[in-house]
Design an enzyme around this catalytic site. Sequence first.
Site, mmCIF file in Angstrom:
data_model
loop_
_atom_site.group_PDB
_atom_site.id
_atom_site.type_symbol
_atom_site.label_atom_id
_atom_site.label_comp_id
_atom_site.label_asym_id
_atom_site.label_seq_id
_atom_site.Cartn_x
_atom_site.Cartn_y
_atom_site.Cartn_z
ATOM 1 N N LYS A 160 44.048 14.626 -37.409
ATOM 2 C CA LYS A 160 43.452 13.303 -37.257
ATOM 3 C C LYS A 160 42.065 13.354 -36.616
ATOM 4 O O LYS A 160 41.238 12.472 -36.836
ATOM 5 C CB LYS A 160 44.394 12.467 -36.381
ATOM 6 N N ASP A 161 41.818 14.371 -35.819
ATOM 7 C CA ASP A 161 40.552 14.455 -35.086
ATOM 8 C C ASP A 161 39.496 15.299 -35.793
ATOM 9 O O ASP A 161 38.393 15.464 -35.272
ATOM 10 C CB ASP A 161 40.803 15.056 -33.690
ATOM 11 N N ARG A 197 41.530 1.302 -36.568
ATOM 12 C CA ARG A 197 42.578 1.221 -37.588
ATOM 13 C C ARG A 197 43.790 0.449 -37.057
ATOM 14 O O ARG A 197 44.306 -0.455 -37.714
ATOM 15 C CB ARG A 197 43.011 2.642 -37.984
ATOM 16 N N ARG A 198 44.233 0.799 -35.856
ATOM 17 C CA ARG A 198 45.390 0.100 -35.291
ATOM 18 C C ARG A 198 45.039 -1.352 -34.984
ATOM 19 O O ARG A 198 45.824 -2.265 -35.253
ATOM 20 C CB ARG A 198 45.862 0.809 -34.016
ATOM 21 N N ARG A 218 41.693 4.165 -23.307
ATOM 22 C CA ARG A 218 41.150 5.509 -23.526
ATOM 23 C C ARG A 218 41.859 6.543 -22.670
ATOM 24 O O ARG A 218 42.637 6.211 -21.785
ATOM 25 C CB ARG A 218 39.658 5.555 -23.180
ATOM 26 N N ARG A 246 46.928 7.304 -20.708
ATOM 27 C CA ARG A 246 47.230 6.023 -21.360
ATOM 28 C C ARG A 246 48.575 5.479 -20.894
ATOM 29 O O ARG A 246 48.720 4.286 -20.643
ATOM 30 C CB ARG A 246 47.241 6.204 -22.884
ATOM 31 N N CYS A 281 33.549 9.109 -39.309
ATOM 32 C CA CYS A 281 33.405 8.259 -38.129
ATOM 33 C C CYS A 281 34.642 7.425 -37.860
ATOM 34 O O CYS A 281 35.564 7.366 -38.651
ATOM 35 C CB CYS A 281 32.201 7.369 -38.285
#
Length: 338
Positions: free
Chosen positions: A97-98, A145-146, A163, A169, A256
């Site tokens: 994902k990153d 996205r979320r 963050r 978190r 991005c």
Amino acid sequence: MNPPNALSTPVSSPNTPQILNIATRKSPLALWQAEHIKARLLALYPDLQVNLVTFVTQGDKILDTSLSKIGGKGLFVKELEQALLDGRADLAVHSMKDVPMDLPEGLELAVICEREDPTDAFVSNQYKKLADLPIGARLGTSSLRRCSQLQHYRPDLRIVDLRGNVGTRLSKLDAGEYDAIILASAGLLRLGLGDRIRERLDPTLSLPAVGQGALGLECRIGDTRVSDLIAPLADAKTNSCVRAERAFNHRLMGGCQVPIAGFATLKQGEMTLQGRVGSIDGQELLKDEIVGDPAQAELLGKTLADRLLAAGADRLLAQVNIFPDQDAQLIPSSDQHH
Ligand SMILES: NCc1[nH]cc(CCC(=O)O)c1CC(=O)O
């Protein structure tokens, strides 16, 4: 004892232990992932000497600013890639994902491992499921996205920026800053925190990010010693799914931080790739899917992206990108929205 080729390939000599240096970030999740790959390699090659070389990336240092403002996802992998390029490390372990869509010249994602639970997780100390949240509840996430998908489902919720690494978190949730937060199920499961998951969000509600739940192994192109060592860790099914998702994302945007979701699954030899592009406020959410041959994974991704672009995704993505300083516009805080 030495084979005839010992001089040309000293590192492969039976008398010299083979060394493999793995570059990793220092966050608990990144370390878990690197240790996991190390353990899998040692199970295959008990004599291999595997070292973890840790790096603090830009993305780890900057916690109070929108990542989209400071350059997006690449910030979590750049330092690791630099270490691969200059030989300080041989292998980098990433959450797919990153990983940005374009890799630096000379590096490749040689292996994609079997996917862990790809869903988003609803985490709360008070509420058992997302649907139980009262009107106006504070929901923590910093993923566009979320944000887009959850606001689409529940425009009343107040999305509040969140963050830090997974532990940070959770502490913010426990301190009462949020009524609930959304995290990747995979990260929680890997860290042994699966009991914090109240609900795995159905992909029809929150379609996962491209690559979510999959680990990728990056190394130097042409470094066959390393690519041969790691080849047994590859999972062909996850590989084709993630290639489709990344082709989809690449065609839409590049790497991005944008409100894009892409998720491929395989059933009876067929691939289904679902894709979404939304506005950040969730008022618009374009959805489409494509079914086809997994051997054509990249074409499926590109075709689905083209369809969404024709349906208006280009306009939605342009709205995200017109602000040179995206931060203020793009990470809605509770007050800006309500
Ligand atoms: N953006 C950070 C990140 N990168 C990968 C994961 C989770 C593990 C994965 O998706 O493989 C997370 C944490 C999260 O989104 O909650």
